[in-house]
Scaffold this active site. Sequence first.
Site, short mmCIF file in Angstrom:
data_model
loop_
_atom_site.label_atom_id
_atom_site.label_comp_id
_atom_site.label_asym_id
_atom_site.label_seq_id
_atom_site.Cartn_x
_atom_site.Cartn_y
_atom_site.Cartn_z
N SER A 162 -2.51 -19.67 2.91
CA SER A 162 -1.97 -20.03 1.41
C SER A 162 -3.58 -20.74 1.58
CB SER A 162 -0.64 -20.70 1.51
OG SER A 162 -0.84 -20.71 0.37
N SER A 163 -3.02 -22.79 0.75
CA SER A 163 -4.33 -23.39 0.51
C SER A 163 -5.13 -23.65 2.12
CB SER A 163 -3.46 -24.87 0.45
OG SER A 163 -2.51 -25.00 1.78
#
Length: 311
Positions: free
Chosen positions: A159-160
Amino acid sequence: MSVLHAQVQQLVHAASARPTPQPWEMSIADYRQAGENMRALSGPVDERSTIEDLTIPTREGAVAARCYHPPAAGPTLRPGVVYLHGGGFVRGSLDTHDRLCRELCVQGGLIVVSVAYRLAPENPYPAAQDDAVDAFSWVSEHADGLGIDVESLAVAGDSSGGALAAGIALSSRVQGSPVKAQGLLCPALDATMSSDSVKRHMDGPFLTRAALEWSYDLYIPDAADRRSGLASPLLTQDFAGAPPAVIVSAQVDPVADDARRYGAELAAAGVHVRSHEYEGMPHSFPLLAGVLDDGGHAITVFARELSDLLR
């Protein structure tokens, strides 16, 4: 039209019986605790790795880290991975990703260093990226002491954390850092949110367009910063010479097209890419391996293929 896998439908149905507030409707502390509570869905923990907690110095102070050694590592140097957790730059910790890092370590035969970079909104852009870069540099410089073969060192994240990992991988071309491979799980690679999937899967589940925008607003409040290659690796102008990549993504995910587009850009630049999109899966499904069979399968594929690239 994408259809959620039956196991995901069951999970969504169970969650609907216990509705939770939107991220912006609770305190940051409560939002982070909700992320910690998700560990219950990650599955049984493999206890075979040896764990050591570390403190890594950075330009702004220091960050906590956790080093995982596979069983019977012995005196021989092994391939290593610097791992950067997801959580929208706002939450996530060494503990939320402990099970995933243990599996990556044991199944891939890799020494994994998980990094707890600074979080937003207390620490806006580029704090997380600076910490990630500094931690990777420190691991590179201390590879021998960690048992890592510095010539076989990867950067990975979900994800991030995938954005942080891709940023390091791409910048290594000019900085000369020893990034041999990059591993991305459901990466969010475009802070301008220009991928079609952001609209196509705006209602999630588990990640919505609104929650994605909220996270970016907290971490990168300046819209001009979001167009930089560090904040949005997908917007990099030239991908030639980037490290080879393993990319695992989810079909029913607002950032699904980030993974597809990034893989296509790398491949077009002549970079070796191994891409796997799981049908009917939501964002960050490998963290739900305790209730989603494909989550466990994805971790195994990710660990083995990243290991292959490093050996």
